[in-house]
Design an enzyme around this catalytic site. Sequence first.
Site, short mmCIF file in Angstrom:
data_model
loop_
_atom_site.label_atom_id
_atom_site.label_comp_id
_atom_site.label_asym_id
_atom_site.label_seq_id
_atom_site.Cartn_x
_atom_site.Cartn_y
_atom_site.Cartn_z
N LYS A 38 0.84 -1.20 0.00
CA LYS A 38 0.00 0.00 0.00
C LYS A 38 0.87 1.25 0.00
O LYS A 38 1.75 1.41 0.83
CB LYS A 38 -0.90 0.01 1.23
N LYS A 67 -7.15 8.29 -0.31
CA LYS A 67 -8.46 8.69 0.26
C LYS A 67 -8.96 9.97 -0.40
O LYS A 67 -9.13 11.01 0.26
CB LYS A 67 -8.34 8.87 1.77
N PHE A 69 -10.91 12.92 -1.53
CA PHE A 69 -12.07 13.64 -1.00
C PHE A 69 -12.01 15.03 -1.61
O PHE A 69 -11.24 15.88 -1.16
CB PHE A 69 -11.99 13.70 0.53
N VAL A 71 -14.16 17.77 -4.87
CA VAL A 71 -15.35 17.90 -5.72
C VAL A 71 -15.32 16.76 -6.74
O VAL A 71 -14.23 16.29 -7.13
CB VAL A 71 -15.41 19.28 -6.42
N THR A 118 -10.33 3.80 11.07
CA THR A 118 -10.19 2.93 12.25
C THR A 118 -9.57 3.67 13.44
O THR A 118 -9.53 3.13 14.55
CB THR A 118 -9.35 1.69 11.91
#
Length: 235
Positions: A38, A67, A69, A71, A118
């Site tokens: 990753k 991740k 995030f 528009v 998490t």
Amino acid sequence: MAKDIPLNERIIFALDVSSREEAKRWVETLEAHTRFFKVGLQLFLVGWFDIVEWICNRGLKVFVDLKFFDVPETVKLAVKALTDRGVTFATVHGNDAMLRSAVEAAQDVQILAVTVLTSLDEADMRDLGFQCSVRDLVLSRAKRALEIGCSGVISSGLEAPMLRKALGGNFLVVAPGIRPVKNTDDQKRTVDVKEAFENGADYIVVGRPIRDASDPVAVIKNMQAQIRSVISCSQ
Ligand code: C5P
């Protein structure tokens, strides 16, 4: 319910390191044992496309965990930029419109929706202004992500049984927050390796428990033995 995923791809090692050289050293040390890596924010900030290419050229798998995030149009363009790079998974941490843009733009990459980090617990959710429980938010986000066409979700192993019960087995659950015992670092919704797979996870994401160990390969082997005790999978 177990999918046809080889044992040596079930543990996704988080390359949370500060240089490309260090990332390469980790890949070279671990690739005989685990074949999924990753790449996240830290490596991204020191330049990462050539690392992704280098990992993929070794026949290994890459999960790009940025991740997204933003528009919807920007999310779309970001996902598009991952095309033809050999990336297997990418994460989006957004609402329906962002997820939809990501899914529509995805060609050879599978989109995973982050449900609730998490490292967050109920008190953090209150601080962020959410009135619902972590479990309710995880379920609602997962349900919508799958309706939109995501391949799966990132979720704590704690919520995996609920997701499997409500939404079935036909999607991926990727579980970070793997810790051997009661935990004291920033991860709050943790499970151990066995619990994660018993609860229905398909993959686990592990960083510090391997990276900080005196014998990282031994930790991986031990984790794989635990996985094998719960699900049957090929090497
Ligand atoms: O070191 P540790 O095992 O906590 O690493 C977990 C990895 O999984 C980190 O790279 C973190 O960014 C990532 N992650 C997470 N929780 C999520 C999604 C990704 O911990 N919900």
